[in-house]
Design an enzyme around this catalytic site. Sequence first.
Site, PDB file in Angstrom:
ATOM      1  N   HIS A  62       5.807  -2.844 -14.103  1.00 38.04           N
ATOM      2  CA  HIS A  62       5.007  -2.672 -13.051  1.00 38.04           C
ATOM      3  C   HIS A  62       4.786  -1.231 -13.091  1.00 38.04           C
ATOM      4  O   HIS A  62       5.571  -0.266 -13.535  1.00 38.04           O
ATOM      5  CB  HIS A  62       5.453  -2.961 -11.597  1.00 38.04           C
ATOM      6  CG  HIS A  62       4.706  -2.834 -10.382  1.00 38.04           C
ATOM      7  ND1 HIS A  62       4.605  -1.751  -9.827  1.00 38.04           N
ATOM      8  CD2 HIS A  62       3.812  -3.647  -9.857  1.00 38.04           C
ATOM      9  CE1 HIS A  62       3.689  -1.720  -8.852  1.00 38.04           C
ATOM     10  NE2 HIS A  62       3.179  -2.920  -8.779  1.00 38.04           N
ATOM     11  N   SER A 102      -4.310  -3.479  -4.033  1.00 37.72           N
ATOM     12  CA  SER A 102      -5.195  -3.512  -2.856  1.00 37.72           C
ATOM     13  C   SER A 102      -6.007  -4.824  -2.610  1.00 37.72           C
ATOM     14  O   SER A 102      -7.000  -4.708  -2.140  1.00 37.72           O
ATOM     15  CB  SER A 102      -5.934  -2.169  -2.541  1.00 37.72           C
ATOM     16  OG  SER A 102      -5.203  -0.921  -2.379  1.00 37.72           O
ATOM     17  N   ASN A 157       4.397  -9.320  -4.280  1.00 36.06           N
ATOM     18  CA  ASN A 157       5.223  -8.670  -4.916  1.00 36.06           C
ATOM     19  C   ASN A 157       5.833  -7.760  -3.590  1.00 36.06           C
ATOM     20  O   ASN A 157       5.161  -7.096  -2.967  1.00 36.06           O
ATOM     21  CB  ASN A 157       4.724  -7.497  -5.908  1.00 36.06           C
ATOM     22  CG  ASN A 157       5.763  -6.610  -6.296  1.00 36.06           C
ATOM     23  OD1 ASN A 157       6.940  -6.553  -6.082  1.00 36.06           O
ATOM     24  ND2 ASN A 157       5.313  -5.491  -7.230  1.00 36.06           N
ATOM     25  N   TRP A 158       7.041  -8.323  -3.185  1.00 37.38           N
ATOM     26  CA  TRP A 158       7.348  -7.702  -1.983  1.00 37.38           C
ATOM     27  C   TRP A 158       7.897  -6.085  -2.190  1.00 37.38           C
ATOM     28  O   TRP A 158       8.360  -5.522  -1.337  1.00 37.38           O
ATOM     29  CB  TRP A 158       8.696  -8.567  -1.162  1.00 37.38           C
ATOM     30  CG  TRP A 158       8.274  -9.577  -0.438  1.00 37.38           C
ATOM     31  CD1 TRP A 158       6.814 -10.196  -0.726  1.00 37.38           C
ATOM     32  CD2 TRP A 158       8.515 -10.284   0.671  1.00 37.38           C
ATOM     33  NE1 TRP A 158       6.831 -11.278   0.321  1.00 37.38           N
ATOM     34  CE2 TRP A 158       8.003 -11.164   1.120  1.00 37.38           C
ATOM     35  CE3 TRP A 158      10.103 -10.120   1.053  1.00 37.38           C
ATOM     36  CZ2 TRP A 158       8.001 -11.849   2.091  1.00 37.38           C
ATOM     37  CZ3 TRP A 158      10.256 -10.943   2.258  1.00 37.38           C
ATOM     38  CH2 TRP A 158       9.532 -11.838   2.596  1.00 37.38           C
ATOM     39  N   LYS A 159       8.367  -5.870  -3.494  1.00 33.56           N
ATOM     40  CA  LYS A 159       8.641  -4.705  -3.604  1.00 33.56           C
ATOM     41  C   LYS A 159      10.143  -4.365  -3.103  1.00 33.56           C
ATOM     42  O   LYS A 159      10.925  -5.251  -2.708  1.00 33.56           O
ATOM     43  CB  LYS A 159       7.767  -3.385  -3.566  1.00 33.56           C
ATOM     44  CG  LYS A 159       6.394  -3.618  -3.975  1.00 33.56           C
ATOM     45  CD  LYS A 159       5.448  -2.553  -4.125  1.00 33.56           C
ATOM     46  CE  LYS A 159       4.165  -2.953  -4.689  1.00 33.56           C
ATOM     47  NZ  LYS A 159       3.252  -1.819  -4.727  1.00 33.56           N
ATOM     48  N   GLU A 212       5.084   1.198 -11.265  1.00 34.42           N
ATOM     49  CA  GLU A 212       6.164   1.990 -10.266  1.00 34.42           C
ATOM     50  C   GLU A 212       7.286   1.979 -11.210  1.00 34.42           C
ATOM     51  O   GLU A 212       7.800   2.996 -10.960  1.00 34.42           O
ATOM     52  CB  GLU A 212       6.317   1.151  -8.920  1.00 34.42           C
ATOM     53  CG  GLU A 212       5.218   1.481  -7.895  1.00 34.42           C
ATOM     54  CD  GLU A 212       5.133   0.527  -6.832  1.00 34.42           C
ATOM     55  OE1 GLU A 212       4.092   0.480  -6.189  1.00 34.42           O
ATOM     56  OE2 GLU A 212       6.069  -0.340  -6.736  1.00 34.42           O
ATOM     57  N   GLU A 242      -3.260  -4.050 -12.996  1.00 31.66           N
ATOM     58  CA  GLU A 242      -3.265  -3.203 -11.571  1.00 31.66           C
ATOM     59  C   GLU A 242      -3.624  -1.930 -11.846  1.00 31.66           C
ATOM     60  O   GLU A 242      -2.713  -1.243 -12.402  1.00 31.66           O
ATOM     61  CB  GLU A 242      -1.857  -3.343 -11.041  1.00 31.66           C
ATOM     62  CG  GLU A 242      -1.389  -4.613 -10.893  1.00 31.66           C
ATOM     63  CD  GLU A 242      -0.238  -4.628  -9.951  1.00 31.66           C
ATOM     64  OE1 GLU A 242      -0.320  -5.097  -8.752  1.00 31.66           O
ATOM     65  OE2 GLU A 242       0.868  -3.988 -10.214  1.00 31.66           O
ATOM     66  N   GLY A 273       0.507  -6.906  -3.194  1.00 28.83           N
ATOM     67  CA  GLY A 273       1.600  -6.098  -2.894  1.00 28.83           C
ATOM     68  C   GLY A 273       1.921  -6.126  -1.315  1.00 28.83           C
ATOM     69  O   GLY A 273       2.142  -7.388  -0.681  1.00 28.83           O
ATOM     70  N   GLY A 274       1.504  -5.332  -0.543  1.00 27.61           N
ATOM     71  CA  GLY A 274       1.530  -5.380   0.797  1.00 27.61           C
ATOM     72  C   GLY A 274       1.354  -6.191   1.679  1.00 27.61           C
ATOM     73  O   GLY A 274       2.022  -6.833   2.791  1.00 27.61           O
ATOM     74  N   GLY A 332      -1.764   0.050  -3.319  1.00 27.64           N
ATOM     75  CA  GLY A 332      -1.233   0.513  -1.842  1.00 27.64           C
ATOM     76  C   GLY A 332      -2.277   1.688  -1.357  1.00 27.64           C
ATOM     77  O   GLY A 332      -1.888   2.132  -0.402  1.00 27.64           O
TER      78      GLY A 332
END
Length: 239
Positions: free
Chosen positions: A87, A199, A8-10, A89, A157, A220-221, A163
């Site tokens: 998600h 994470s 997920n590049w967000k 967010e 999640e 994610g990141g 993150g």
Amino acid sequence: MRALIAGNWKMNGLRESLAEVAAVAAAAPGIAADLLLCLPATLLPLAPRELPLGAQDCHANASGAHTGDLSAEMLADAGASHIIVGHSERRCDHHETDAAVRAKAAAAHRAALTAIICVGETLAQRDANETLAVVTSQLAGSVPDGATPANTAIAYEPVWAIGTGRTPTPDQVAQVHAAIHDALQTRFGATFRILYGGSVKPDNAATLLALPHVHGALVGGASLKAADFLAIARAAPQS
């Protein structure tokens, strides 16, 4: 069950970032897991089609007066095969309810896309021992009746782990995934892919992906760099 490693590049990525997508696509044939990158909508039409691509949200309607929104049909037309919905967010920043997530998942199905439906608890809910109640409630409210293992995956999640570099213990992850598995078996009589997110990194991926009822990861990141994403994918057990 073959693992799914989804990135997920967000809200990250410009044209120059497509080199990372190309690197993942080039390595994918040698990976035992299925790979997916959920990119910003701006990059979907530009990315290599050799790799499955996903979007990060959609509107519940197929079209209409919804300035700035994108329908599932539009995202499919742009190259997506999957859509992340619900998600944390989106639930937090945009106040999305379970009912809204359910409608978006149904929209993904309408457009013949696979919905990745996210569920997870906050730190306060975890500390209050409400994790299983929260997650199973979100699951009941967010998964539409038309869900099948072919058109739906679930991503657990924990909100407090996204993150932050913090992850639940393996026993905690296994407990939640077992509860999700049991709830879906009871309701649908089927086994769905259940991904873990929060994470996920190369150094913890093997432990997480080896747990019962963990069928992949929502990354994610670490998905922004091909080397890190592929290291996680290579940690997936053989199906």
